[in-house]
Design a protein around this motif. Sequence first.
Motif, mmCIF file in Angstrom:
data_model
loop_
_atom_site.group_PDB
_atom_site.id
_atom_site.type_symbol
_atom_site.label_atom_id
_atom_site.label_comp_id
_atom_site.label_asym_id
_atom_site.label_seq_id
_atom_site.Cartn_x
_atom_site.Cartn_y
_atom_site.Cartn_z
ATOM 1 N N HIS A 132 56.209 19.780 -0.787
ATOM 2 C CA HIS A 132 57.953 20.061 -0.422
ATOM 3 C C HIS A 132 58.381 21.272 -1.338
ATOM 4 C CE1 HIS A 132 58.878 15.641 0.306
ATOM 5 N NE2 HIS A 132 57.496 15.995 0.851
ATOM 6 N N VAL B 233 61.299 16.252 7.674
ATOM 7 C CA VAL B 233 60.347 17.304 7.167
ATOM 8 C C VAL B 233 61.169 18.655 6.976
ATOM 9 C CG1 VAL B 233 58.503 18.583 8.053
ATOM 10 C CG2 VAL B 233 58.427 16.151 8.630
ATOM 11 N N SER C 66 62.670 18.374 3.550
ATOM 12 C CA SER C 66 61.480 18.513 2.470
ATOM 13 C C SER C 66 61.010 19.956 2.328
ATOM 14 C CB SER C 66 60.352 17.645 3.045
ATOM 15 O OG SER C 66 59.379 18.429 3.948
ATOM 16 N N GLN C 67 61.264 20.760 3.130
ATOM 17 C CA GLN C 67 61.201 22.178 3.083
ATOM 18 C C GLN C 67 62.635 22.907 2.564
ATOM 19 O OE1 GLN C 67 57.871 23.391 3.371
ATOM 20 N NE2 GLN C 67 57.828 20.907 3.102
ATOM 21 N N HIS D 198 47.711 20.378 3.058
ATOM 22 C CA HIS D 198 48.774 19.785 3.249
ATOM 23 C C HIS D 198 50.100 20.635 3.274
ATOM 24 C CE1 HIS D 198 51.035 16.090 3.667
ATOM 25 N NE2 HIS D 198 51.738 16.330 2.589
ATOM 26 N N LEU E 154 52.920 20.752 6.628
ATOM 27 C CA LEU E 154 54.352 20.294 6.458
ATOM 28 C C LEU E 154 55.210 21.492 7.035
ATOM 29 C CD1 LEU E 154 54.880 18.357 3.031
ATOM 30 C CD2 LEU E 154 54.394 17.478 5.359
ATOM 31 N N LEU F 162 51.712 16.310 11.488
ATOM 32 C CA LEU F 162 51.566 15.642 10.374
ATOM 33 C C LEU F 162 50.853 14.331 10.449
ATOM 34 C CD1 LEU F 162 52.146 15.072 7.414
ATOM 35 C CD2 LEU F 162 54.473 14.397 7.989
ATOM 36 N N GLY G 167 52.967 11.574 3.516
ATOM 37 C CA GLY G 167 53.218 11.953 4.797
ATOM 38 C C GLY G 167 53.781 10.702 5.583
#
Length: 396
Positions: free
Chosen positions: A113, A142, A145-146, A323, A327, A337, A384
């Motif tokens: 993240h 997602v 998360s970024q 991973h 993402l 994902l 995930g």
Amino acid sequence: MTPVELSRTVLHAVRRAVDEGELSVTVPERAVVAPPGPGGCGDYATNIALQLARAAGQPPRRVAEILRARLLEQHGVSDVAVTGPGFLNLSLDGTASADLVVEILSRGRRYGHAVSPSGTLVRLRCPAEVRAVVVADVVARVRRSQGHFVRVHHDGPLDPEWTSVLGVDADDLTEPSGLVDPDDLSEPSRLVDPDDLSEPSGLGDVELDGSETVRPLPAPADPLPLGRDAARWALLHPALHDRPRITREHLVQRETNPLFRVRYAHARTRALLRNAADLGFRPEPGPIALPRNAADPTIRPEPDPAPLRESTAPTLLALLGDHPRVLVAAQDAPDRLARHLVAVADATLPLLPAVLPLGEEKPSAAHRARLALAEAAGTVLAGGLSLLGIDAPEHL
């Protein structure tokens, strides 16, 4: 050293060769590293020499030898071999795998993240159709998360059962957590789903990053009878342009069901942690050494199961290291994902029988390192699944 870091190391070697006049090429933006294929060796391999040979005006093996000399000088690289027409096969020293496991365990479910807000607001639009709504939900998770702020606008009212059964909360999706006025973005917003507990501070200016439409191929049948987890998986696992299969096969508890394999692998890693605690030892990241001829009778019920290959740990480590990149790619394609989690689970399961000592065997540093790797794999699987809005049970 993660695959992303190793890719940067390879590019650094290319850049040095260019600066020193041994190669006359444009340094590419990315070097692909992956577990070695047939005929390869070491932990990772890259075809960067073959990629650059034509532009360099030199044979691929000559380019590989130029890069090999520089890669051997890099921290964390213990050996480099040139195989085939010019593949570079890299062996990492014992600390490389441990560093990746330490990073995953230190960040927990937030591994991969963003560590700070991006300062951008993304508006998502989607039709009031069950698959589109679930996909938009995960795209928003997602994206958050970024580090992005995300608002989802539905073109019509939502079925109340999509909230009660599938866990889609229209109110929560419409406004990022902590934000009320679209023009007032000074308050902090969660970067990830509600299961993550931290909130960023000091957001500064937030810029609108445009509006996007989420419009996957609609579901051919009502997924609600499958329940939350199986229904979400059925809608998310296929690519957005593929029609999902809404069948009871997603509820089957056997290895032919990808969702079962992912949740089973996660539950097994948690069971190993409990069993190891009963034996009096804990996970400690370190060099991974695997015994030969280990097998998993629970997932491969054949009378003569295949032995655990020496490539098992490098393959799993490569997937775990990849991973964060997955993402980033999943911001527009949640199915990436889902498929990545299946690959992680399939690489994890063969490792697990080698984690605990057998018979009168005493726990060793190798057992502790394997346990730490298993815990890291379980952590990635749980994180995930959480982004997909699917439960990761401790017991299965």
